[in-house]
Scaffold this motif. Structure first.
Motif, PDB file in Angstrom:
ATOM      1  N   GLU A  55     -11.243 -14.176 -66.755  1.00  0.00           N
ATOM      2  CA  GLU A  55     -11.966 -15.221 -66.029  1.00  0.00           C
ATOM      3  C   GLU A  55     -13.418 -14.830 -65.728  1.00  0.00           C
ATOM      4  N   LEU A  56     -13.774 -13.602 -65.992  1.00  0.00           N
ATOM      5  CA  LEU A  56     -15.104 -13.091 -65.673  1.00  0.00           C
ATOM      6  C   LEU A  56     -15.935 -13.036 -66.948  1.00  0.00           C
ATOM      7  N   GLN A  57     -16.650 -14.113 -67.220  1.00  0.00           N
ATOM      8  CA  GLN A  57     -17.393 -14.281 -68.472  1.00  0.00           C
ATOM      9  C   GLN A  57     -18.864 -13.927 -68.304  1.00  0.00           C
ATOM     10  N   ASP A  58     -19.416 -13.274 -69.318  1.00  0.00           N
ATOM     11  CA  ASP A  58     -20.826 -12.877 -69.292  1.00  0.00           C
ATOM     12  C   ASP A  58     -21.752 -14.059 -69.011  1.00  0.00           C
ATOM     13  N   ASP A  59     -21.475 -15.203 -69.629  1.00  0.00           N
ATOM     14  CA  ASP A  59     -22.381 -16.349 -69.471  1.00  0.00           C
ATOM     15  C   ASP A  59     -22.384 -16.886 -68.038  1.00  0.00           C
ATOM     16  N   THR A  60     -21.292 -16.746 -67.325  1.00  0.00           N
ATOM     17  CA  THR A  60     -21.253 -17.160 -65.925  1.00  0.00           C
ATOM     18  C   THR A  60     -22.160 -16.268 -65.085  1.00  0.00           C
ATOM     19  N   PHE A  61     -22.110 -14.982 -65.359  1.00  0.00           N
ATOM     20  CA  PHE A  61     -22.987 -14.050 -64.647  1.00  0.00           C
ATOM     21  C   PHE A  61     -24.446 -14.354 -64.962  1.00  0.00           C
ATOM     22  N   LEU A  62     -24.725 -14.622 -66.216  1.00  0.00           N
ATOM     23  CA  LEU A  62     -26.091 -14.944 -66.630  1.00  0.00           C
ATOM     24  C   LEU A  62     -26.603 -16.186 -65.889  1.00  0.00           C
ATOM     25  N   ARG A  63     -25.790 -17.237 -65.839  1.00  0.00           N
ATOM     26  CA  ARG A  63     -26.210 -18.461 -65.145  1.00  0.00           C
ATOM     27  C   ARG A  63     -26.489 -18.203 -63.660  1.00  0.00           C
ATOM     28  N   ARG A  79     -14.776  -7.006 -64.590  1.00  0.00           N
ATOM     29  CA  ARG A  79     -13.551  -7.065 -65.409  1.00  0.00           C
ATOM     30  C   ARG A  79     -12.735  -5.790 -65.256  1.00  0.00           C
ATOM     31  N   THR A  80     -13.420  -4.658 -65.185  1.00  0.00           N
ATOM     32  CA  THR A  80     -12.707  -3.385 -65.014  1.00  0.00           C
ATOM     33  C   THR A  80     -11.959  -3.363 -63.690  1.00  0.00           C
ATOM     34  N   TRP A  81     -12.610  -3.765 -62.619  1.00  0.00           N
ATOM     35  CA  TRP A  81     -11.927  -3.810 -61.321  1.00  0.00           C
ATOM     36  C   TRP A  81     -10.815  -4.854 -61.315  1.00  0.00           C
ATOM     37  N   ALA A  82     -11.046  -5.983 -61.952  1.00  0.00           N
ATOM     38  CA  ALA A  82     -10.046  -7.059 -61.953  1.00  0.00           C
ATOM     39  C   ALA A  82      -8.771  -6.643 -62.691  1.00  0.00           C
ATOM     40  N   ALA A  83      -8.862  -5.634 -63.538  1.00  0.00           N
ATOM     41  CA  ALA A  83      -7.674  -5.153 -64.249  1.00  0.00           C
ATOM     42  C   ALA A  83      -6.702  -4.430 -63.317  1.00  0.00           C
ATOM     43  N   THR A  84      -7.171  -4.013 -62.151  1.00  0.00           N
ATOM     44  CA  THR A  84      -6.304  -3.408 -61.144  1.00  0.00           C
ATOM     45  C   THR A  84      -5.828  -4.521 -60.222  1.00  0.00           C
ATOM     46  N   PRO A  85      -4.549  -4.846 -60.247  1.00  0.00           N
ATOM     47  CA  PRO A  85      -4.050  -5.974 -59.450  1.00  0.00           C
ATOM     48  C   PRO A  85      -4.407  -5.850 -57.972  1.00  0.00           C
ATOM     49  N   GLY A  86      -4.952  -6.939 -57.442  1.00  0.00           N
ATOM     50  CA  GLY A  86      -5.217  -7.033 -56.025  1.00  0.00           C
ATOM     51  C   GLY A  86      -6.607  -6.663 -55.563  1.00  0.00           C
ATOM     52  N   LEU A  87      -7.417  -6.088 -56.433  1.00  0.00           N
ATOM     53  CA  LEU A  87      -8.771  -5.750 -55.989  1.00  0.00           C
ATOM     54  C   LEU A  87      -9.673  -6.971 -55.963  1.00  0.00           C
ATOM     55  N   LEU A  88      -9.639  -7.765 -57.016  1.00  0.00           N
ATOM     56  CA  LEU A  88     -10.409  -9.007 -57.073  1.00  0.00           C
ATOM     57  C   LEU A  88      -9.442 -10.175 -57.190  1.00  0.00           C
ATOM     58  N   VAL A  98     -19.147  -2.198 -56.191  1.00  0.00           N
ATOM     59  CA  VAL A  98     -19.571  -0.856 -56.596  1.00  0.00           C
ATOM     60  C   VAL A  98     -18.883  -0.608 -57.932  1.00  0.00           C
ATOM     61  N   HIS A  99     -19.656  -0.226 -58.926  1.00  0.00           N
ATOM     62  CA  HIS A  99     -19.105  -0.093 -60.266  1.00  0.00           C
ATOM     63  C   HIS A  99     -18.136   1.085 -60.359  1.00  0.00           C
ATOM     64  N   PRO A 100     -17.120   0.951 -61.203  1.00  0.00           N
ATOM     65  CA  PRO A 100     -16.092   1.992 -61.326  1.00  0.00           C
ATOM     66  C   PRO A 100     -16.703   3.376 -61.576  1.00  0.00           C
ATOM     67  N   GLY A 101     -16.165   4.354 -60.845  1.00  0.00           N
ATOM     68  CA  GLY A 101     -16.640   5.716 -60.963  1.00  0.00           C
ATOM     69  C   GLY A 101     -17.749   6.071 -59.989  1.00  0.00           C
ATOM     70  N   HIS A 102     -18.208   5.096 -59.211  1.00  0.00           N
ATOM     71  CA  HIS A 102     -19.317   5.334 -58.282  1.00  0.00           C
ATOM     72  C   HIS A 102     -18.928   5.046 -56.835  1.00  0.00           C
ATOM     73  N   GLU A 103     -17.634   4.892 -56.561  1.00  0.00           N
ATOM     74  CA  GLU A 103     -17.170   4.587 -55.214  1.00  0.00           C
ATOM     75  C   GLU A 103     -17.366   5.790 -54.286  1.00  0.00           C
TER      76      GLU A 103
END
Length: 168
Positions: A37-45, A22-31, A91-96
């Motif tokens: 649209e990125l819901q926790d339950d979808t990741f869990l499934r 979700r953090t990356w998706a907030a920057t237009p064009g990265l995802l 790669v999670h934000p801040g670790h690129e």
């Protein structure tokens, strides 16, 4: 600096993995996805579905007990193309820029090469994401197609989406 380790994703990771995307998706064009649209339950499934799958794999990178990246290979749904897995790498934000993506990608490709059912890895990447494209090319992914104006940004501008693939 703590040692970077890889492990299989666990159900309790879902919220943190979704939040990173979700953090990356907030920057237009990265995802391609938008944050809502990125819901926790979808990741869990997905984590649960791939936990014991012979034809898919979900990894997280940890450093000092914190998740700093994740990557997954998901098999295509139809029997005729199930030999293909789709790659997602984050790669999670801040670790690129620390080699985390390279480490995750290499581990996922090693897994794919050892999986009897996998013949090919495919992915989509925005044409504007030069860092990711360089990483994929370093691992011998080839450009297979370009979708013109596939990604519509919230300001109504467009980005091309690249299809890349690698036979393992």
């Amino acid at each position: 600096m703590d040692t970077l380790t890889l492990r299989v994703a666990r159900p309790e990771d879902a919220a943190q993995l979704a939040q990173a995307e979700r953090t990356w998706a907030a920057t237009p064009g990265l995802l391609a996805s938008r944050p809502h649209e990125l819901q926790d339950d979808t990741f869990l499934r997905t984590i649960v579905a791939l936990a014991d799958a012979a034809d898919g794999h979900y990894l997280v990178a940890e450093e000092g007990g914190a998740i700093v990246g994740h990557g997954l290979l998901v098999p295509m749904g139809l029997a005729s193309i199930r030999h293909i897995v789709r790659l997602t790498l984050v790669v999670h934000p801040g670790h690129e820029g620390r080699g985390i993506g390279n480490l995750l990608l290499q581990a996922l490709l090693d897994w794919a090469r050892a999986a009897p059912s996998v013949i090919k890895v495919e992915l989509n990447v925005r044409a504007s994401n030069a860092r990711a494209i360089r990483l994929y090319e370093k691992h011998q992914f080839k450009l297979e197609g370009r979708h013109l104006h596939r990604i519509r940004l919230e300001d109504n501008s467009f980005l091309d989406d690249l299809e890349m693939g690698l036979f393992v």
